[in-house]
Enzyme design. Structure first.
Site, short mmCIF file in Angstrom:
data_model
loop_
_atom_site.label_atom_id
_atom_site.label_comp_id
_atom_site.label_asym_id
_atom_site.label_seq_id
_atom_site.Cartn_x
_atom_site.Cartn_y
_atom_site.Cartn_z
N GLY B 54 0.81 -1.20 0.00
CA GLY B 54 0.00 0.00 0.00
C GLY B 54 0.85 1.26 0.00
N SER B 55 0.35 2.33 -0.59
CA SER B 55 1.03 3.61 -0.52
C SER B 55 0.82 4.22 0.87
CB SER B 55 0.51 4.55 -1.61
OG SER B 55 0.88 4.08 -2.88
N GLY B 56 1.51 5.33 1.12
CA GLY B 56 1.38 6.00 2.40
C GLY B 56 2.55 5.72 3.34
N HIS B 57 3.51 4.89 2.88
CA HIS B 57 4.68 4.56 3.68
C HIS B 57 5.96 5.16 3.09
CE1 HIS B 57 2.01 1.77 5.65
NE2 HIS B 57 1.83 1.07 4.54
N LYS B 105 5.95 -8.04 2.32
CA LYS B 105 5.61 -7.79 3.72
C LYS B 105 4.41 -8.66 4.09
CE LYS B 105 4.95 -3.26 3.82
NZ LYS B 105 4.83 -3.05 2.36
N ASP B 110 -1.18 -8.55 0.43
CA ASP B 110 0.11 -8.55 -0.26
C ASP B 110 0.57 -9.98 -0.55
OD1 ASP B 110 -0.10 -5.87 0.30
OD2 ASP B 110 1.85 -5.66 1.26
N HIS B 219 -0.30 0.74 9.66
CA HIS B 219 -1.58 1.24 9.14
C HIS B 219 -2.49 1.64 10.29
CE1 HIS B 219 -0.03 -2.03 6.53
NE2 HIS B 219 -0.15 -1.10 5.62
#
Lengths: 357, 357
Positions: B54-57, B105, B110, B219
């Site tokens: 996921g994006s945001g990391h 991960k 994922d 998250h």
């Protein structure tokens, strides 16, 4: 106040202790008076560069000490000018016999204390030149400033002059280069949220949930205008156009005249940007803004520069001159020429910026 | 919601557009399906490494693509797994004929999607090995996870395997190295504040002004415990001791067995840390924590490691695996040996991590 700190009064001391432990190959830390300096200082025969200012803007300045950038940085308490004795001792520590350049952000306390430190260092036989950075196009005067504030261009000046010092520039030539960077650079910042100075324990200012402030200073000083929250594209356009369309900015600054042996008034005029200029585009996070948002700003900035005929030849993006956990960003455009590009590209090894080594 | 974005649904697309404009010397971006890949891919004869999530990391994973690290990264929407077609197309794009390592991960989406993508890539004649990272010592299972979550060690695995791939490791040897990094690494995170996913428009969780959460996921998944705010020293000690004193963690993971031509169950056991171990210490900002606070955590971590007989031989500090604007930090300790140190020190040139070039 939610922070990863122990006592508020120990924040800077403990930060410096951590830096010394983590990066012994890059920096050493001197305590009492506090300053960060190159692990291999002094470098014989090289002009040394010293900067400093209040803490809370990390990695600037302590994280910008190392090969190819600063020789020393003097951290004050958070958002508080360092003292002349810090600057004097740092200057003496890193002087390699070729003189020392002070790069000073235009805040009244910094200017006064660096001038005093330079005079004292000269009294001890060290040649010192001082160049002021006053690139913030947002407001004419500010809370802690006569004239424009010094912001993003400071980092670019430190990198470019750091590269030139490694290449053997003498003090006069390095001061001229630093002045050119200042004249060629303009910045503007904005905030979505406030920050909280540890010793204050509460936010520096209040900004309602649906508002933002354009043209804010890096200590939360008032900007140009508060307004309802806008999109990233609108925000970027407001800041970029304010920078690009800023007219020639003329003013008088004090610099040391080595020939006359006294501080003299120097007239400076920043030329406006014009189509055909090559620029470095610097998109800076104020600290609390997530990394995912900066490329969104860069994307729009790139489009605006193209429309205005400015060619982005180099860039920098990230949290480099921050305001603690403030959310927001700033944009700096620096008009580039071959000399500036060469020095920008030169190897650098600091905590916060590193390439070529 | 205060963010430098346009429409929430365009955040990832516009982020990728900005990255492509800003860093053409390091990465290229493929749209529809979306992935970031090395500007010079495919590198003939080198095992390629693909990760994603996921994006945001950010900078993980797109900002970790480049020479000496990832060959490609597949960004999902914010905090959402990427799809198998992204992973498949990325795998095909960067395969240089020597096979592709997927570093995954441990989050259910994922894991499932990378397994499907690996199967499809094999169907197209590309050799793929998959190694799971499950290093988060905070909780046994979590919201989106069977078993431990994959966090900070992922970045270290990407760097170390990236260095080894440049040095010519074949796919089997690289997979073994990646598994070793996972087995040797353990992490723990904490949050002072929540983050806000753009599409949700409100904070992921509520955390009262005087509370924090220890062991939180990247998250915002529940951690070990909510408690009253403590000092940086106390917080660091809680996390560091939880990591250092974590017993051997045994579990079964699925890996592809090239000889058998099928997915098989592999038993793994992470050895506990013991006095005399050399470690890499990674102090990570969750994104919104100011840079001034990380060295304060590092300082205490250094002291605790010394007391426990762990020698910090390498370190990493900064916002590398973030959770949008969440304030907080995580600590990762990775037991090092000569091979890991050599590969860690190898040159790397990505947006987020760069040295030696």
């Amino acid at each position: 106040m939610k922070k990863l700190i122990n006592k508020p009064e120990d924040v800077v001391k403990e930060e410096l202790e951590g830096m010394a432990l983590a990066y012994p190959d890059i920096v050493k830390v001197h305590f009492d008076p506090d300053f960060v300096y190159r692990a291999d200082a002094p470098v014989k025969g090289k002009v040394a560069i010293v900067s400093g200012g209040g803490s809370g803007h990390e990695p600037m300045h302590g994280g910008l000490v190392g090969v190819g950038m600063l020789d020393a940085a003097c951290p004050g308490q958070v958002f508080t000018s360092p003292t002349p004795d810090q600057m004097l001792e740092a200057t003496k520590m890193v002087d390699g016999g070729a003189g020392v350049l002070h790069i000073v952000k235009n805040y009244t306390g910094d200017v006064m204390n660096f001038e005093m430190a330079a005079d004292m260092a000269r009294g001890e036989g060290i040649q010192v030149a001082s160049i002021l950075i006053d690139d913030d196009a947002a407001v004419k005067d500010s809370l802690y400033t006569a004239g424009r504030r010094g912001v993003g261009t400071t980092v670019l000046a430190e990198k470019i002059c750091g590269g030139a010092a490694e290449k053997g520039y003498d003090l006069q030539k390095l001061a001229d280069l630093c002045r050119k960077v200042n004249i060629n650079g303009r910045s503007m910042g904005m905030a979505l949220t406030s920050c909280t100075v540890p010793m204050a324990g509460k936010p520096t200012f209040d900004l309602p949930e649906d508002e933002m402030e354009i043209g804010i200073g890096i200590h939360g000083e008032p900007g140009r205008k508060r307004m309802k929250l806008k999109t990233a594209d609108e925000i970027t356009e407001m800041m970029a156009l304010a920078i690009i369309e800023d007219p020639a900015y003329t003013r008088t600054v004090r610099e040391w005249d080595e020939g006359k042996g006294e501080w003299v008034d120097v007239d400076l005029a920043d030329p406006p940007f014009k189509a055909g200029d090559k620029v470095l585009a610097f998109v800076n996070s104020m600290g609390g803004t997530p990394a995912i948002e900066l490329p969104i700003v860069y994307r729009k900035l790139h489009e605006i520069c193209e429309k205005k005929g400015l060619k982005i030849v180099r860039n920098l993006m990230g949290p480099i001159i921050t305001s603690l956990e403030m959310q927001g960003c700033s944009i700096t455009l620096l008009k580039m020429d071959d000399e500036l590009i060469e020095m920008w590209d030169a190897p650098v090894k600091t905590i916060g910026m590193r390439w070529g080594m």
